[in-house]
Motif scaffolding. Sequence first.
Motif, mmCIF file in Angstrom:
data_model
loop_
_atom_site.group_PDB
_atom_site.id
_atom_site.type_symbol
_atom_site.label_atom_id
_atom_site.label_comp_id
_atom_site.label_asym_id
_atom_site.label_seq_id
_atom_site.Cartn_x
_atom_site.Cartn_y
_atom_site.Cartn_z
ATOM 1 N N LEU A 1 30.526 -28.636 -56.371
ATOM 2 C CA LEU A 1 30.638 -28.398 -57.805
ATOM 3 C C LEU A 1 32.060 -27.961 -58.126
ATOM 4 O O LEU A 1 32.749 -27.413 -57.271
ATOM 5 C CB LEU A 1 29.685 -27.293 -58.254
ATOM 6 C CG LEU A 1 28.194 -27.522 -58.079
ATOM 7 C CD1 LEU A 1 27.430 -26.245 -58.396
ATOM 8 C CD2 LEU A 1 27.726 -28.646 -58.975
ATOM 9 N N CYS B 1 34.048 -25.293 -59.598
ATOM 10 C CA CYS B 1 33.896 -23.880 -59.946
ATOM 11 C C CYS B 1 35.280 -23.278 -60.120
ATOM 12 O O CYS B 1 36.134 -23.413 -59.240
ATOM 13 C CB CYS B 1 33.144 -23.128 -58.857
ATOM 14 S SG CYS B 1 31.453 -23.692 -58.619
ATOM 15 N N ASP B 2 35.476 -22.616 -61.234
ATOM 16 C CA ASP B 2 36.767 -21.995 -61.522
ATOM 17 C C ASP B 2 37.914 -23.002 -61.407
ATOM 18 O O ASP B 2 38.991 -22.688 -60.916
ATOM 19 C CB ASP B 2 37.008 -20.791 -60.602
ATOM 20 C CG ASP B 2 35.916 -19.747 -60.732
ATOM 21 O OD1 ASP B 2 35.464 -19.509 -61.877
ATOM 22 O OD2 ASP B 2 35.499 -19.175 -59.716
ATOM 23 N N VAL C 1 29.143 -25.644 -52.289
ATOM 24 C CA VAL C 1 28.222 -24.515 -52.471
ATOM 25 C C VAL C 1 27.082 -24.673 -51.470
ATOM 26 O O VAL C 1 26.350 -25.659 -51.509
ATOM 27 C CB VAL C 1 27.666 -24.485 -53.914
ATOM 28 C CG1 VAL C 1 26.687 -23.345 -54.084
ATOM 29 C CG2 VAL C 1 28.800 -24.388 -54.922
ATOM 30 N N LEU D 1 20.824 -19.625 -60.699
ATOM 31 C CA LEU D 1 21.888 -19.953 -61.631
ATOM 32 C C LEU D 1 21.499 -19.395 -62.986
ATOM 33 O O LEU D 1 20.340 -19.479 -63.393
ATOM 34 C CB LEU D 1 22.059 -21.466 -61.745
ATOM 35 C CG LEU D 1 22.468 -22.192 -60.478
ATOM 36 C CD1 LEU D 1 21.255 -22.602 -59.690
ATOM 37 C CD2 LEU D 1 23.277 -23.403 -60.807
ATOM 38 N N THR E 1 29.106 -21.307 -69.924
ATOM 39 C CA THR E 1 29.411 -21.013 -68.528
ATOM 40 C C THR E 1 28.120 -20.775 -67.760
ATOM 41 O O THR E 1 27.225 -20.092 -68.241
ATOM 42 C CB THR E 1 30.299 -19.753 -68.435
ATOM 43 O OG1 THR E 1 31.490 -19.979 -69.183
ATOM 44 C CG2 THR E 1 30.651 -19.422 -66.999
ATOM 45 N N LEU F 1 26.637 -18.886 -60.827
ATOM 46 C CA LEU F 1 25.884 -19.147 -59.609
ATOM 47 C C LEU F 1 25.854 -17.862 -58.806
ATOM 48 O O LEU F 1 26.902 -17.334 -58.425
ATOM 49 C CB LEU F 1 26.549 -20.257 -58.787
ATOM 50 C CG LEU F 1 26.455 -21.685 -59.319
ATOM 51 C CD1 LEU F 1 27.268 -21.877 -60.570
ATOM 52 C CD2 LEU F 1 26.893 -22.660 -58.263
ATOM 53 N N CYS G 1 29.395 -14.473 -56.624
ATOM 54 C CA CYS G 1 29.200 -15.281 -57.827
ATOM 55 C C CYS G 1 30.290 -16.330 -57.935
ATOM 56 O O CYS G 1 31.432 -16.098 -57.553
ATOM 57 C CB CYS G 1 29.253 -14.411 -59.082
ATOM 58 S SG CYS G 1 27.903 -13.264 -59.244
ATOM 59 N N LEU G 2 29.896 -17.467 -58.466
ATOM 60 C CA LEU G 2 30.833 -18.530 -58.822
ATOM 61 C C LEU G 2 30.518 -18.915 -60.256
ATOM 62 O O LEU G 2 29.377 -18.745 -60.720
ATOM 63 C CB LEU G 2 30.653 -19.757 -57.920
ATOM 64 C CG LEU G 2 30.969 -19.595 -56.443
ATOM 65 C CD1 LEU G 2 30.503 -20.820 -55.670
ATOM 66 C CD2 LEU G 2 32.463 -19.397 -56.244
ATOM 67 N N THR G 3 31.488 -19.441 -60.983
ATOM 68 C CA THR G 3 31.228 -19.913 -62.339
ATOM 69 C C THR G 3 31.613 -21.384 -62.445
ATOM 70 O O THR G 3 32.529 -21.851 -61.772
ATOM 71 C CB THR G 3 32.015 -19.111 -63.389
ATOM 72 O OG1 THR G 3 33.409 -19.217 -63.104
ATOM 73 C CG2 THR G 3 31.599 -17.655 -63.389
ATOM 74 N N THR G 4 30.873 -22.092 -63.285
ATOM 75 C CA THR G 4 31.140 -23.500 -63.531
ATOM 76 C C THR G 4 30.851 -23.800 -64.997
ATOM 77 O O THR G 4 30.096 -23.071 -65.652
ATOM 78 C CB THR G 4 30.300 -24.404 -62.614
ATOM 79 O OG1 THR G 4 30.677 -25.768 -62.817
ATOM 80 C CG2 THR G 4 28.807 -24.258 -62.866
ATOM 81 N N HIS G 5 31.444 -24.865 -65.486
ATOM 82 C CA HIS G 5 31.174 -25.299 -66.858
ATOM 83 C C HIS G 5 30.253 -26.513 -66.885
ATOM 84 O O HIS G 5 29.996 -27.071 -67.942
ATOM 85 C CB HIS G 5 32.480 -25.594 -67.595
ATOM 86 C CG HIS G 5 33.273 -24.351 -67.846
ATOM 87 N ND1 HIS G 5 32.885 -23.375 -68.725
ATOM 88 C CD2 HIS G 5 34.428 -23.905 -67.293
ATOM 89 C CE1 HIS G 5 33.756 -22.388 -68.725
ATOM 90 N NE2 HIS G 5 34.698 -22.683 -67.855
#
Length: 110
Positions: free
Chosen positions: A3, A5-6, A12, A20, A26, A29, A38-42
């Motif tokens: 994915l 992420c950032d 992942v 999630l 946003t 994860l 934690c991870l972030t994704t759009h």
Amino acid sequence: VELVCDGEPVAVPLPKLVYLESRGRTQILHLRDARRDCLTTHTTLNALEEKLADQGFLRLHKSYLVNMAWLDTLQSSGARLRDGTVLPVSARSYRQAKQRYLAWKGRQLC
């Protein structure tokens, strides 16, 4: 699964991906026993649901997707994870979520 992420592609590890959570545009994860908690994704939660549904992930609520391997109990009042986290469950989709969870759990026993 890979994915973005950032802003960069990240592999992942699905067994470590607990759930999630959607917050606006946003998605967060939540991971356990990984380099980062934690991870972030759009990527939209709908797109993530399509990508992860066959990997044992279940939509509990409009804002939550959970790894069924981490589920301890699933009730109409909420879902409790093995680490004690409690997530909300949509009253409207509870029956379908419960059926999918029980079917998945049955496949795991075979």
